[in-house]
Write an enzyme that holds these catalytic residues in place. Structure first.
Site, mmCIF file in Angstrom:
data_model
loop_
_atom_site.group_PDB
_atom_site.id
_atom_site.type_symbol
_atom_site.label_atom_id
_atom_site.label_comp_id
_atom_site.label_asym_id
_atom_site.label_seq_id
_atom_site.Cartn_x
_atom_site.Cartn_y
_atom_site.Cartn_z
ATOM 1 N N LYS A 109 -1.295 -1.035 -4.422
ATOM 2 C CA LYS A 109 -2.444 -0.237 -3.990
ATOM 3 C C LYS A 109 -1.970 1.192 -3.768
ATOM 4 O O LYS A 109 -1.008 1.415 -3.026
ATOM 5 C CB LYS A 109 -3.063 -0.788 -2.706
ATOM 6 C CG LYS A 109 -4.246 0.048 -2.210
ATOM 7 C CD LYS A 109 -4.993 -0.634 -1.086
ATOM 8 C CE LYS A 109 -4.412 -0.341 0.273
ATOM 9 N NZ LYS A 109 -5.278 -0.848 1.365
ATOM 10 N N GLY A 123 -4.173 -4.143 5.619
ATOM 11 C CA GLY A 123 -3.147 -3.869 6.616
ATOM 12 C C GLY A 123 -3.436 -2.599 7.389
ATOM 13 O O GLY A 123 -4.084 -1.680 6.893
ATOM 14 N N SER A 147 0.844 -1.188 0.000
ATOM 15 C CA SER A 147 0.000 0.000 0.000
ATOM 16 C C SER A 147 0.883 1.242 0.000
ATOM 17 O O SER A 147 1.773 1.376 0.842
ATOM 18 C CB SER A 147 -0.912 0.003 1.224
ATOM 19 O OG SER A 147 -1.706 1.161 1.273
ATOM 20 N N ASP A 161 -7.315 3.049 -3.463
ATOM 21 C CA ASP A 161 -8.001 3.081 -2.170
ATOM 22 C C ASP A 161 -8.357 4.523 -1.851
ATOM 23 O O ASP A 161 -7.479 5.377 -1.712
ATOM 24 C CB ASP A 161 -7.090 2.502 -1.090
ATOM 25 C CG ASP A 161 -7.763 2.450 0.275
ATOM 26 O OD1 ASP A 161 -8.967 2.741 0.364
ATOM 27 O OD2 ASP A 161 -7.078 2.101 1.264
ATOM 28 N N LYS A 214 -3.188 5.127 -2.642
ATOM 29 C CA LYS A 214 -4.211 5.957 -2.015
ATOM 30 C C LYS A 214 -4.555 7.125 -2.939
ATOM 31 O O LYS A 214 -3.664 7.728 -3.544
ATOM 32 C CB LYS A 214 -3.714 6.500 -0.676
ATOM 33 C CG LYS A 214 -3.306 5.426 0.335
ATOM 34 C CD LYS A 214 -4.497 4.750 0.958
ATOM 35 C CE LYS A 214 -4.066 3.802 2.083
ATOM 36 N NZ LYS A 214 -5.209 3.191 2.775
ATOM 37 N N GLU A 218 -11.332 0.804 -3.689
ATOM 38 C CA GLU A 218 -11.669 0.459 -2.303
ATOM 39 C C GLU A 218 -12.316 1.637 -1.589
ATOM 40 O O GLU A 218 -11.794 2.753 -1.596
ATOM 41 C CB GLU A 218 -10.401 0.030 -1.564
ATOM 42 C CG GLU A 218 -10.655 -0.446 -0.150
ATOM 43 C CD GLU A 218 -9.386 -0.916 0.532
ATOM 44 O OE1 GLU A 218 -9.480 -1.360 1.687
ATOM 45 O OE2 GLU A 218 -8.297 -0.841 -0.077
ATOM 46 N N LYS A 223 -10.211 -6.951 7.632
ATOM 47 C CA LYS A 223 -9.198 -6.604 8.620
ATOM 48 C C LYS A 223 -9.658 -7.175 9.953
ATOM 49 O O LYS A 223 -10.763 -6.896 10.417
ATOM 50 C CB LYS A 223 -9.026 -5.088 8.710
ATOM 51 C CG LYS A 223 -8.425 -4.478 7.451
ATOM 52 C CD LYS A 223 -8.391 -2.964 7.537
ATOM 53 C CE LYS A 223 -7.756 -2.369 6.287
ATOM 54 N NZ LYS A 223 -7.869 -0.893 6.247
ATOM 55 N N ASP A 261 -14.426 -1.747 2.741
ATOM 56 C CA ASP A 261 -13.491 -1.884 3.861
ATOM 57 C C ASP A 261 -14.189 -1.380 5.118
ATOM 58 O O ASP A 261 -14.819 -2.139 5.851
ATOM 59 C CB ASP A 261 -12.222 -1.093 3.538
ATOM 60 C CG ASP A 261 -11.204 -1.039 4.684
ATOM 61 O OD1 ASP A 261 -11.459 -1.623 5.743
ATOM 62 O OD2 ASP A 261 -10.151 -0.399 4.509
#
Length: 370
Positions: free
Chosen positions: A161, A291, A135, A189, A163, A214, A263, A239
């Protein structure tokens, strides 16, 4: 087994570099390490709560309060023979899933060690190794992200991934695809940074062949996500919206997502994670393990759960050196081969505590007995 003692430690572990998302910037890991002991054996887990209440309503201080004043007093002195009993013990507690998860995970590790089986085997894991992704946080520039992508692809990570947030999205994804091509497994994400007003913008992401977007909308929403999913060809992954089996069931029935990120701390522990995994498997919804800046103990729990059969997408359990100069387990979590982590076969989580590092980073400690 009678639970004889619970130890709480608060650790402050510096990150190698700051990590930024749409809800904050972090420079150190504020970690709660939980040890649950019985008959000379100790099981370990850690809380994934952050020091601020921006990912969800929990934060490190509230987790400590719940553990000290509500959860630990219910557990110490109890006879626990199956880890699922811990989830049942705390069933009357509303939310506070990260606090519950930390204690429940330590009991899973304890009982697995006492029985001589790995945590993966106890959960029904079927893999001897798992593929993992990485990430990448929001950076100061697109070029900075591109440099990170280059490095992580060279290290062998099986999924990238990144952000995103309004103003740092289309240009970023376009640049990654232009530089690295369409074959790189790539996802975005959003950490709840968008609304339905952004549908025209989010539809632009369909052209880039992303694995998923996400949590683009509100952290507690499953209704608007269903509206958005009907507009997109790219799968939506939920998520923050999924905290329970019921949340997952409703999201699946509404068509709010095609993938779910699990998670352990967010859904209240390994027992509930396993139950959501099983529900998603029955409905053909793949899952993957997210994570939360875990130290090695938390990463070990993630590795075990990700060995289950419906975890078919590489998760975010990167190596220890991704974020930390020194980990609290030994050996440190590292690749068995590029982009792959071996699933431990030793009893429990399969890693030993690096006690020197634990002591070094401890800022407070308390022990609780019946």
């Amino acid at each position: 087994m009678k639970i004889e003692q619970v130890e709480l430690r608060r650790l402050h572990v510096p990150l190698k570099a700051p990590f930024e998302t749409s809800f904050g910037r972090f420079t150190f890991r504020d970690c709660i390490l939980v040890g649950v002991s019985s008959e000379g054996e100790t099981g370990y887990a850690e809380s994934v709560a952050m020091p601020t209440p921006y990912y969800n309503e929990e934060m490190t201080d509230t987790v400590i309060y719940l553990l000290k004043h509500f959860l630990i007093p219910q557990l110490v002195g109890q006879h626990i023979d199956k880890p699922e009993q811990t989830a049942e013990l705390f069933a009357s507690v509303r939310r506070n899933y990260m606090a519950i998860s930390a204690l429940e995970g330590a009991v899973w590790d304890l009982l697995c060690k006492a029985q001589g089986i790995s945590l993966s085997a106890a959960l029904g894991g079927t893999r001897s190794e798992i593929d993992v992704g990485v990430s990448i946080g929001i950076e100061s520039s697109v070029d900075h992200v591109l440099r990170n992508v280059t490095r992580f692809l060279e290290e062998g990570y099986k999924k990238i991934k990144v952000k995103i947030k309004p103003g740092f999205d289309i240009e970023l994804i376009d640049a990654i695809r232009t530089r690295f091509g369409a074959d790189v497994p790539l996802m975005a994400d959003a950490n709840s940074a968008y609304t339905l007003e952004h549908i025209p913008l989010l539809k632009q992401l369909d052209q880039y062949g992303l694995m998923m977007i996400e949590q683009p909308l509100a952290h507690d929403d499953i209704v608007d996500h269903a509206t958005l999913q009907r507009e997109l060809s790219t799968p939506i992954c939920l998520d923050e919206s999924i905290h329970s089996v019921e949340d997952a069931r409703k999201a699946i029935e509404l068509g709010s997502c095609r993938i779910i990120n699990l998670k352990i701390g967010r859904v209240g522990g390994l027992t509930h994670t396993k139950n959501i995994h099983d529900l998603c498997a029955r409905h053909g919804i793949p899952v993957w393990c997210g994570g939360m800046f875990e130290m090695g103990v938390g990463r070990a729990h993630n590795i075990a759960i990700a060995s289950m059969p419906n975890f078919t997408i590489p998760g975010d359990t990167s190596t220890s050196k991704r974020h930390f100069e020194e980990d609290i387990v030994e050996p440190a979590v590292d690749f068995s081969k590029p982009g792959t982590l071996a699933v431990p076969t030793k009893p429990g989580i399969g890693y030993d505590l690096n006690r020197k590092a634990v002591e070094k980073y401890t800022v407070s400690k308390e022990i609780f007995k019946p």
